[in-house]
Design an enzyme around this catalytic site. Structure first.
Site, short mmCIF file in Angstrom:
data_model
loop_
_atom_site.label_atom_id
_atom_site.label_comp_id
_atom_site.label_asym_id
_atom_site.label_seq_id
_atom_site.Cartn_x
_atom_site.Cartn_y
_atom_site.Cartn_z
CG ASP A 49 -2.17 -0.76 1.06
OD1 ASP A 49 -2.23 -1.56 0.11
OD2 ASP A 49 -3.09 -0.57 1.87
CG HIS A 196 1.80 -0.06 4.85
ND1 HIS A 196 1.08 -1.03 5.49
CD2 HIS A 196 0.89 0.85 4.40
CE1 HIS A 196 -0.21 -0.73 5.44
NE2 HIS A 196 -0.36 0.40 4.78
ZN LIG Z 1 -2.72 3.40 2.75
#
Ligand SMILES: [Zn+2]
Length: 235
Positions: A49, A196
C-alpha cells in the site's frame, strides 16, 4: 434523566459499532469486501500500500524480481501524478497496480461526489501514466461505511482488504524476523498479505521481504496478483 442516559448510551454504542464496522475487513453494508478468497490452489496475493515513492521502490522491485514474484501495488493517485515513471517501472515488472484513492483520506464522512472523484481521478491517473491492466480498489485505512460501499456496489467493484497484516501489531512492526514469522504462520491458500514497504517506516518490512518470499515459496505457495486471485476463487 434516566431516559437521557439511555439515549446517550445508545448513541455511544451506535457510534462505536459504526466505527468497528467501518474497520471490518470482511463486512460491508453494500457490495463486497474481500479479505481472502476460498480456493483450492496454493496461491497468495502479496499487496503493497501507498506511494509510489522513488526512494525505496527500486529495492522492493529488485527483491520481487530476484524471487520471480508478482505483487499488487495499491497506489495513491496524487503520488502517481507526481511520479508517473514509477508506474511504468512497476508495470514493466509484471505487477498489478491498484487504486488506493487520490489523496488517501478516510472515505467515511464524505459526500458521494467526493468519494467518486477520489476513486475515478486515481483510475485516470494510472491510465494517463500508461497502465492498461485491471485496477483493483482498496480503501485508505481499510475504512468504508456507507457512501463508499454503495459507490463500489454500483460500480461492481469489490473492496480489496487483507487477512494477513503483520504491521498492524505494534509488537511486530519494527522487527523483520517477527514480521516474517507472523506471515509464514498466518498465510494460507487464498490469503491477501498487506505490507507497507514504501517509506522510511517500512525498513523492517523491506528487510523481511526476501525471507517472506523464500519461506512461502518453500511451503509450496505461488504468488499471484489480486485479479488473478479473484479469478481462482473456488466456484
Ligand atoms: Zn494506505
Amino acid at each position: 434523566m434516566r431516559r437521557l442516559a439511555v439515549i446517550i448510551t445508545v448513541l455511544i454504542l451506535s457510534a462505536w459499532g459504526a466505527l468497528q464496522l467501518s474497520r471490518s475487513t470482511t463486512f460491508m453494508i453494500a457490495g463486497e469486501a474481500i479479505a481472502r478468497v476460498e480456493t483450492n490452489a496454493p496461491v497468495i496475493a502479496l499487496t503493497f500500500d501507498d506511494g509510489p515513492s522513488p526512494r525505496f521502490l527500486g529495492d522492493v522491485l529488485t527483491t520481487l524480481n530476484e524471487h520471480g514474484t508478482v505483487a499488487t501495488f495499491f497506489l495513491v493517485g496524487q503520488d502517481v501524478v507526481a511520479h508517473p515513471e514509477l508506474v511504468t517501472q512497476i508495470a514493466d515488472g509484471g505487477h498489478e497496480l491498484g487504486n488506493h484513492s487520490y489523496s488517501h483520506p478516510r472515505l467515511v464522512l464524505m459526500s458521494p461526489s467526493r468519494v467518486a472523484a477520489e476513486i475515478e481521478t486515481t483510475d485516470q491517473s494510472l491510465r494517463n501514466a500508461g497502465y492498461t491492466g485491471a485496477i483493483p480498489f482498496r480503501p485508505p485505512y481499510g475504512k468504508k461505511l456507507v457512501i463508499l460501499p454503495f459507490y463500489l456496489a454500483r460500480n461492481e467493484r469489490p473492496a480489496i482488504m487483507w487477512d494477513v497484516a503483520p504491521e498492524d501489531d505494534p509488537a511486530l512492526a519494527g522487527d523483520a524476523d517477527a514480521i516474517t514469522d507472523f506471515v509464514l504462520k498466518e498465510a494460507r491458500s487464498g490469503s491477501i498479505i498487506l505490507l507497507h514497504p514504501m517509506y522510511d517506516s517500512g525498513a523492517a518490512t523491506r528487510a523481511a521481504l526476501p525471507a517472506i518470499l523464500s519461506g512461502l515459496t518453500a511451503r509450496g505457495f505461488e504468488f499471484v496478483t489480486v485479479s488473478e486471485l479473484l479469478d481462482l476463487r473456488a466456484p
